[in-house]
Design a protein around this motif. Structure first.
Motif, PDB file in Angstrom:
ATOM      1  N   ASP A  14       0.846  -1.184   0.000  1.00 10.05           N
ATOM      2  CA  ASP A  14       0.000   0.000   0.000  1.00 10.05           C
ATOM      3  C   ASP A  14       0.892   1.249   0.000  1.00 10.05           C
ATOM      4  O   ASP A  14       1.654   1.477   0.932  1.00 10.05           O
ATOM      5  CB  ASP A  14      -0.886  -0.013   1.245  1.00 10.05           C
ATOM      6  N   ARG A 207      -0.647 -11.115  -0.445  1.00 17.43           N
ATOM      7  CA  ARG A 207      -0.516  -9.726  -0.901  1.00 17.43           C
ATOM      8  C   ARG A 207      -1.023  -8.739   0.153  1.00 17.43           C
ATOM      9  O   ARG A 207      -1.875  -7.879  -0.124  1.00 17.43           O
ATOM     10  CB  ARG A 207      -1.253  -9.531  -2.227  1.00 17.43           C
ATOM     11  N   PRO A 211      -3.238  -4.473  -3.677  1.00 21.66           N
ATOM     12  CA  PRO A 211      -4.414  -4.912  -4.419  1.00 21.66           C
ATOM     13  C   PRO A 211      -4.447  -6.437  -4.503  1.00 21.66           C
ATOM     14  O   PRO A 211      -3.426  -7.080  -4.732  1.00 21.66           O
ATOM     15  CB  PRO A 211      -4.206  -4.277  -5.804  1.00 21.66           C
ATOM     16  N   GLY A 212      -5.614  -7.012  -4.304  1.00 24.56           N
ATOM     17  CA  GLY A 212      -5.739  -8.463  -4.325  1.00 24.56           C
ATOM     18  C   GLY A 212      -5.493  -9.123  -2.986  1.00 24.56           C
ATOM     19  O   GLY A 212      -5.430 -10.355  -2.900  1.00 24.56           O
ATOM     20  N   GLU A 213      -5.378  -8.298  -1.929  1.00 23.76           N
ATOM     21  CA  GLU A 213      -5.175  -8.876  -0.599  1.00 23.76           C
ATOM     22  C   GLU A 213      -6.316  -9.816  -0.239  1.00 23.76           C
ATOM     23  O   GLU A 213      -7.485  -9.530  -0.483  1.00 23.76           O
ATOM     24  CB  GLU A 213      -5.090  -7.767   0.441  1.00 23.76           C
TER      25      GLU A 213
END
Length: 494
Positions: A14, A207, A211-213
């Motif tokens: 982030d 992740r 993004p895609g966590e």
């Protein structure tokens, strides 16, 4: 004047987790460098993209290999070492020209990061600085909102590339844990977590903060979907606890096993002991011995130091009285300078617990077998440790054994803090015995570094004897054959 190298941590993904200091330095850099995978764009650059000034010189350091498979003559390690040398030379050229270089590092620069290898190679030649960043595991624990460790809990950070048995052992012996470097290692890591009894409560995070966590229990993860940018959180609250809650009515068949593991190799573990260890729920002992017991599902290991034998025995007896299946482990034979005596010291405090001792191969037997047959006749065994008995008693026993013409096996001849006892013992024995009396020094018998040295009492190098050694001093009936084998006659003619 040379430029300055700054290794800047930019967090796990982030951009808002980049520190103010890192953002300021990136914006003022002459050169921004970053690592990239073999076939992907740089994750580090993506995270810091909005902070990189227009027109700044960029250095992409692309790995030659990431999976461990390579045609490089030096293998994976050789390929990576060459890559780091080449990368360092590229950055050094900018620094020598007076340009300030900011090297972006995902997470924290000094935590499993490539930036540390650049720092290793350049810090002695140029001014350097390291700016910490938010590590991935901090973002992962925030994502699952789970406390990782509390109060006196121990946190262990483990790479998933460890051998599976070692990973299981370390997971069983800690409170909280972070397991990194997953990807293709995930199946073995999952098995290790299960073997350590930590699968319930273990959380997989992918992740983190990027993004895609996503996150889910490790037990629910499809191994084929696990990327490298993932880790596992094992909260300390799920760890093994040694506290015992004893029932009001103790089981009628409470039993404590005290077992000898032998001197080292698995082949010297008796079938009886192996079966017992496969059936108990708890293993209690000195840490190096507990380490030798393979971790498996349902097993809790209780390791402690080398001078708390009685406390260890009480803990084990309490567990047994509470209905748990418990084994106390010792190296060699538990009854020879092992835990059996310590257990019986306090066993009367637990009259409802039956203590059963399972024999093991002793160190003196192993050393004697490697040397030949030096204890084929009468022999005595003495420990040189004066922790539980005064040195005057040890000296008297050494003289008496020498006068009685017995083969003498010496345990605990020296340690890091006890180096003079073996020197004194040699002097005492030389006052009573001939200088050419055969002496066997067995070191690490049964292990890869094993050595057997046959010498004489006068030529014994006492300074070279340490805690890994066991000594055997012959009697008048001890002989050394032309092949170097040592044996003691069964007949006594004196």
């Amino acid at each position: 004047m040379s430029g300055r190298l700054t290794c800047v941590g930019i967090g796990p993904g982030d951009p808002e987790l980049i520190t103010l200091k890192a953002a300021r330095l990136i914006g003022a850099a002459d050169v921004v460098a970053y690592h990239a995978g073999t076939r992907t764009t740089s994750h580090a650059r993506r995270i810091a993209a909005d902070l990189i000034p227009a027109g700044v010189v960029e250095e992409e350091l692309r790995y030659p290999v990431t999976t461990g498979t390579t045609d490089h003559p030096g293998g994976y390690a050789g390929a990576m070492a060459e890559f780091y040398e080449t990368s360092a030379a590229r950055l050094a050229a900018h620094l020598e020209a007076g340009r300030d270089v900011v090297l972006l590092a995902e997470g924290d620069p000094m935590f499993y990061g490539s930036a540390m290898y650049m720092h290793d190679r350049l810090a002695e030649r140029f001014p350097t600085e390291v700016v910490p960043g938010v590590p991935a595991f901090a973002a992962a624990t925030a994502a699952v909102a789970s406390p990782l460790v509390r109060q006196t809990d121990v946190l262990t950070v483990l790479p998933g590339t460890l051998p599976e048995p070692e990973l299981a052992r370390r997971l069983a012996d800690t409170d909280g844990a972070i397991i990194m470097k997953l990807g293709r290692t995930f199946p073995a890591v999952r098995r290790a977590i299960e073997a350590a009894g930590r699968l319930d409560g273990a959380l997989y995070v992918e992740r983190a903060s990027a993004p895609g966590e996503r996150w889910l229990p490790v037990a629910d993860v499809d191994p084929d979907t696990v990327p490298y940018f993932s880790l596992i959180v094992v909260p300390g609250d799920t760890g093994p606890r040694a506290a015992v809650v004893e029932p009001a009515d103790a089981p009628t068949a409470a039993e404590l096993l005290v077992v000898g593991l032998g001197p080292g190799p698995d082949g010297w573990l008796t079938p009886e002991v192996a079966q017992a260890l496969a059936e108990v729920d708890h293993v209690v002992g000195y840490a190096p011995y507990v380490k030798r017991v393979p971790q498996r599902p349902g097993l809790t290991r209780h390791a402690s130091g080398n001078t708390v034998e009685v406390d260890r025995a009480r803990d084990a007896l309490r567990l047994a009285r509470a209905g748990e299946r418990v084994a106390v482990v010792s190296g060699g034979d538990a009854g020879v300078f092992g835990m059996a005596a310590a257990v019986f010291e306090v066993a009367d405090e637990f009259p409802d617990v039956d203590v059963r001792v399972l024999p093991g191969l002793s160190a003196v037997q192993a050393v004697a077998a490697r040397a030949g047959a030096p204890i084929g006749g009468d022999f005595a065994v003495v420990s040189l440790s004066d922790r539980l008995k005064p040195w005057e008693v040890i000296e008297q026993r050494l003289r008496s054994i020498a006068t009685a013409d017995l083969v003498l096996a010496i345990y605990n001849p020296a340690s890091r803090s006890r180096t003079e006892q073996v020197v004194e013992a040699q002097k005492i024995l030389l006052e009573e015995l001939p200088a050419d009396r055969p002496v066997i020094v067995g070191r690490d018998v049964g292990r890869a570094e094993e050595s057997i040295t046959v010498t004489t009492l006068a030529d014994l190098d006492a300074a070279a004897v340490d805690m890994k050694c066991l000594l055997i001093i012959g009697s008048s009936g001890t002989r050394t054959s032309p092949s170097g084998r040592v044996w003691t006659s069964r007949a006594t003619r004196r």
